[in-house]
Design a protein around this motif. Structure first.
Motif, short mmCIF file in Angstrom:
data_model
loop_
_atom_site.label_atom_id
_atom_site.label_comp_id
_atom_site.label_asym_id
_atom_site.label_seq_id
_atom_site.Cartn_x
_atom_site.Cartn_y
_atom_site.Cartn_z
N GLY A 1 0.81 -1.20 0.00
CA GLY A 1 0.00 0.00 0.00
C GLY A 1 0.84 1.25 0.00
N TRP A 2 0.19 2.33 -0.36
CA TRP A 2 0.82 3.65 -0.36
C TRP A 2 0.10 4.55 0.64
N TYR A 3 0.89 5.21 1.45
CA TYR A 3 0.40 6.23 2.36
C TYR A 3 1.19 7.50 2.08
N ARG A 4 0.68 8.62 2.55
CA ARG A 4 1.41 9.86 2.37
C ARG A 4 1.27 10.74 3.62
N GLU A 5 2.27 11.58 3.82
CA GLU A 5 2.27 12.50 4.95
C GLU A 5 2.46 13.91 4.41
N LYS B 1 0.73 17.49 8.60
CA LYS B 1 -0.48 16.66 8.77
C LYS B 1 -0.09 15.22 9.05
N PRO B 2 -1.00 14.45 9.61
CA PRO B 2 -0.68 13.05 9.88
C PRO B 2 -0.66 12.21 8.59
N ARG B 3 -0.04 11.05 8.69
CA ARG B 3 0.00 10.16 7.54
C ARG B 3 -1.40 9.66 7.21
N GLU B 4 -1.68 9.53 5.93
CA GLU B 4 -3.01 9.12 5.47
C GLU B 4 -2.90 8.09 4.37
N LEU B 5 -3.94 7.29 4.28
CA LEU B 5 -4.01 6.27 3.24
C LEU B 5 -4.15 6.91 1.87
N VAL B 6 -3.42 6.35 0.89
CA VAL B 6 -3.60 6.76 -0.50
C VAL B 6 -4.26 5.62 -1.27
N ALA B 7 -3.62 4.45 -1.26
CA ALA B 7 -4.15 3.31 -2.01
C ALA B 7 -3.54 2.03 -1.48
N THR B 8 -4.32 0.97 -1.51
CA THR B 8 -3.82 -0.34 -1.10
C THR B 8 -4.27 -1.39 -2.10
N LEU B 9 -3.50 -2.46 -2.16
CA LEU B 9 -3.83 -3.55 -3.06
C LEU B 9 -3.45 -4.86 -2.39
N ARG B 10 -4.46 -5.68 -2.17
CA ARG B 10 -4.27 -6.98 -1.55
C ARG B 10 -4.25 -8.04 -2.64
N ASN C 1 7.89 -8.37 -6.60
CA ASN C 1 7.58 -7.79 -5.28
C ASN C 1 7.59 -6.27 -5.35
N THR C 2 6.96 -5.76 -6.36
CA THR C 2 6.97 -4.32 -6.61
C THR C 2 5.54 -3.81 -6.75
N VAL C 3 5.32 -2.64 -6.22
CA VAL C 3 4.03 -1.97 -6.37
C VAL C 3 4.28 -0.59 -6.97
N GLY D 1 -11.63 -5.79 3.24
CA GLY D 1 -10.35 -6.45 3.08
C GLY D 1 -9.18 -5.51 3.00
N ILE D 2 -9.33 -4.29 3.50
CA ILE D 2 -8.25 -3.31 3.44
C ILE D 2 -7.26 -3.59 4.57
N CYS D 3 -5.98 -3.67 4.20
CA CYS D 3 -4.95 -3.87 5.20
C CYS D 3 -4.87 -2.64 6.09
N LEU D 4 -4.91 -2.86 7.39
CA LEU D 4 -4.84 -1.76 8.33
C LEU D 4 -3.43 -1.20 8.38
N GLU D 5 -3.33 0.09 8.63
CA GLU D 5 -2.02 0.73 8.61
C GLU D 5 -1.05 0.08 9.58
#
Length: 128
Positions: free
Chosen positions: A35-39, A43-52, A76-78, A108-112
């Motif tokens: 997954g991708w998060y951004r800060e 501001k606090p870090r936030e979810l951008v996108a995830t892929l399971r 093993n690349t996203v 099914g979203i992976c938790l941070e």
């Protein structure tokens, strides 16, 4: 030991595009989610996108229709393709990998806090 390395950040003008990459290596086994998060600044870090694995991608509302997450399982690349960038997308972007099997919430979203390894981050700056 697991290494996660992001790349592809930089300075781009509003309306432009960037493609981020994140490669994981080391004693991982099977990666279940990336997954991708951004800060953003101040501001606090936030979810951008995830892929399971075997699942559909999930996006933050703020990036839907503009960003696309994809994976190359063999490598093993996203990736995160970012289009129509605006100044509000300015942030340090972090990649997380989950390979120990724990921590999934609704849809099914992976938790941070379930991601097992994180990269050092890559800076994305959107400015004219």
């Amino acid at each position: 030991q697991v290494h996660v390395v992001e790349s592809g950040g930089g300075l781009v003008q509003p309306g432009g595009s960037l493609r981020l990459s994140c490669a994981a290596s080391g004693s991982i086994g099977t990666i279940n989610a990336m997954g991708w998060y951004r800060e953003p600044p101040g501001k606090p870090r936030e979810l951008v996108a995830t892929l399971r694995s075997g699942g559909n991608p999930n996006y933050a509302d703020s990036v839907k229709g503009r960003f696309t997450i994809s994976r190359d399982i063999a490598k093993n690349t996203v990736y995160l393709q970012m289009n129509s960038l605006n100044p509000e997308d300015t942030a340090v972007y972090y990649c997380g990998t989950e390979y120990r099997g724990g921590g999934y919430g609704a849809y099914g979203i992976c938790l941070e806090n379930a991601y097992d390894s994180w990269g050092q981050g890559t800076q994305v700056t959107v400015s004219s």
